[in-house]
Design an enzyme around this catalytic site. Structure first.
Site, short mmCIF file in Angstrom:
data_model
loop_
_atom_site.label_atom_id
_atom_site.label_comp_id
_atom_site.label_asym_id
_atom_site.label_seq_id
_atom_site.Cartn_x
_atom_site.Cartn_y
_atom_site.Cartn_z
CG HIS A 130 -0.46 0.20 2.52
ND1 HIS A 130 -0.27 1.46 3.07
CD2 HIS A 130 -0.12 -0.69 3.49
CE1 HIS A 130 0.17 1.33 4.31
NE2 HIS A 130 0.28 0.06 4.59
CG ASP B 298 2.32 1.11 8.16
OD1 ASP B 298 1.98 0.54 7.11
OD2 ASP B 298 1.53 1.34 9.09
CD GLU C 23 -3.37 -1.07 4.77
OE1 GLU C 23 -3.26 -2.13 5.40
OE2 GLU C 23 -3.12 0.04 5.28
CD GLU C 24 -2.19 2.76 7.37
OE1 GLU C 24 -2.98 2.26 8.20
OE2 GLU C 24 -0.97 2.56 7.40
CG ASP D 200 1.11 -3.39 5.30
OD1 ASP D 200 1.83 -2.43 5.58
OD2 ASP D 200 -0.12 -3.40 5.49
CG HIS E 238 -0.33 3.57 12.51
ND1 HIS E 238 -1.56 3.01 12.69
CD2 HIS E 238 0.10 3.15 11.29
CE1 HIS E 238 -1.88 2.28 11.64
NE2 HIS E 238 -0.88 2.35 10.77
#
Length: 389
Positions: A132, A144, A176-177, A208, A311
């Site tokens: 992604h 990420d 994707e998120e 991923d 994140h």
């Protein structure tokens, strides 16, 4: 249906019956777990809640405040995520008064998937690999998922030197998120409008996060040997076990240990395995904490997250382990090239994917399975892991 105790399997807010007798005009307090956040929020709004607070489940490292996604503009009430401790504080005393204020926007917007495929190769037997492109709002997302996106981009660049027997298709997924929106759209569109083309996909490989600073070489458990089907682990379609074995075999050939991680349905392989497509891939860990046993096998620091910047704004170029990227990108190249020339270990006939039952439940899917352990916002990176030699 909220216990105020640490739990991976509670179903707080997942059923309309949980809100029997709910006083309309109140704020709903729910615990994270089992179903998607959107389901909890929708049930709360239907019961007359003016807001919803979802607190962390308090176990398996999930204690802090968190940001999730509802997957779509499902509700009009404000919904926030908070820590396990805050949830217990709000839920324990009688007569607790809470006030919520949010400033949010929920809308349908356009995003993109990006595809490239080899000019040569059998178009009736397509090897797909994907990663992604997007990150969370908090930061750049270099691990990420810049790590997976860059890895398959370099493999694609090198593929110009090869003339594979099978067509190889690369996908960089958008959104994707926000709930696997790019990959879900692609799969749903093909299944509905070009089923013959979808049937030509032999397998799907997902990458991923492959550069976590405190990494472990995790391989998706395609045969469900380490993670039986249940909450947090979906069934690997026929052929997925062969993909898992091929990754383990490659690492063993390099004198590198590997471990297993569940098919939780929380990354872009989810829509593919829901339709019975064999899948596999690699993952180096997110906010889960490395165990002493893992540190003894893979190095790194026990008691510290695989990616302390998961994140967060600090997920920058300084947040990737180049050795992890080197080892994993070599494994990616090996498998993509291997299947580019021969997929029979996965699909037998060498044409299209095996006939596996489509529409299987995928625990953890942001679209709202009733047997998830978290739901929402890339929770693929929260599942348990088990070691393999």
């Amino acid at each position: 249906d909220t216990t105020l105790t640490p739990s991976l399997t509670n179903t707080s807010g997942c059923e309309a019956a949980d809100f029997a007798g709910f006083p309309a005009g109140s704020i709903a307090l729910m615990q994270r777990g089992t179903c998607a956040f959107g389901i909890k929020a929708a049930n709360a709004q239907a019961a007359g809640a003016v807001g919803a607070i979802i607190f962390n489940n308090g176990t398996d490292g999930r204690t802090a405040s968190f940001a999730g996604t509802l997957g779509a503009p499902l509700v009009t009430i404000p919904v926030v995520g908070t820590s396990f401790a805050a949830g217990v504080d709000l839920g324990t005393p009688t007569g607790t008064v809470a006030r919520m204020f949010t400033n949010t926007e929920s809308a349908i917007r356009q995003t993109w998937n990006v595809f490239a495929e080899t000019a040569t190769g059998n178009p009736d037997n397509v090897v797909m690999t994907g990663a992604h492109l997007d990150s969370v709002i908090a930061g750049a997302g270099v691990n990420d998922n810049g790590s997976g996106s860059a890895a398959i981009l370099e493999v694609a660049r090198q593929m110009k030197k090869a003339k594979p027997v099978n067509k190889v298709r690369f996908a960089w997924w958008g959104a994707e998120e926000l709930g696997l929106l790019g990959s879900r759209h692609y799969v749903a569109d093909l299944v509905a409008n070009q089923p013959d083309e979808f049937a030509k996909i032999a397998l799907y490989l997902n990458f991923d996060m492959v550069g976590s600073p405190n990494y472990v070489r995790f391989v998706y458990d395609g045969d469900n040997s380490a993670f039986p089907v249940g909450p947090g682990a979906a069934a690997g379609p026929e052929g997925s076990g062969a993909i898992e074995a091929a990754f383990h075999s490659y690492f063993a050939g390099q004198n590198l240990a590997s471990a297993e991680t569940a098919f939780s349905g929380r990354s872009d392989y989810g829509p593919f395995i829901e339709q019975g497509v064999p899948a596999g891939g690699l993952f180096t860990g997110a906010e889960g904490v490395k165990t002493a046993a893992e540190a003894a096998i893979f190095g790194g620091t026990a008691g510290v997250a695989y990616d302390v910047c998961y994140h967060q704004a600090c997920d920058t170029l300084a947040n990737v382990n180049m050795q992890a990227i080197d080892e994993n990108s070599d494994a990616i190249a090996h498998l993509v090239l291997t299947y580019g020339f021969d997929t029979r270990s996965v699909n037998g006939t060498g044409t299209g994917h095996p006939v596996s039952p489509p529409g299987q439940e995928v625990p953890g899917s942001p679209s709202g399975s009733t047997s998830t352990t978290g739901g929402g916002l890339h929770d693929d990176h929260e599942h348990d892991v088990r070691e393999a030699s």
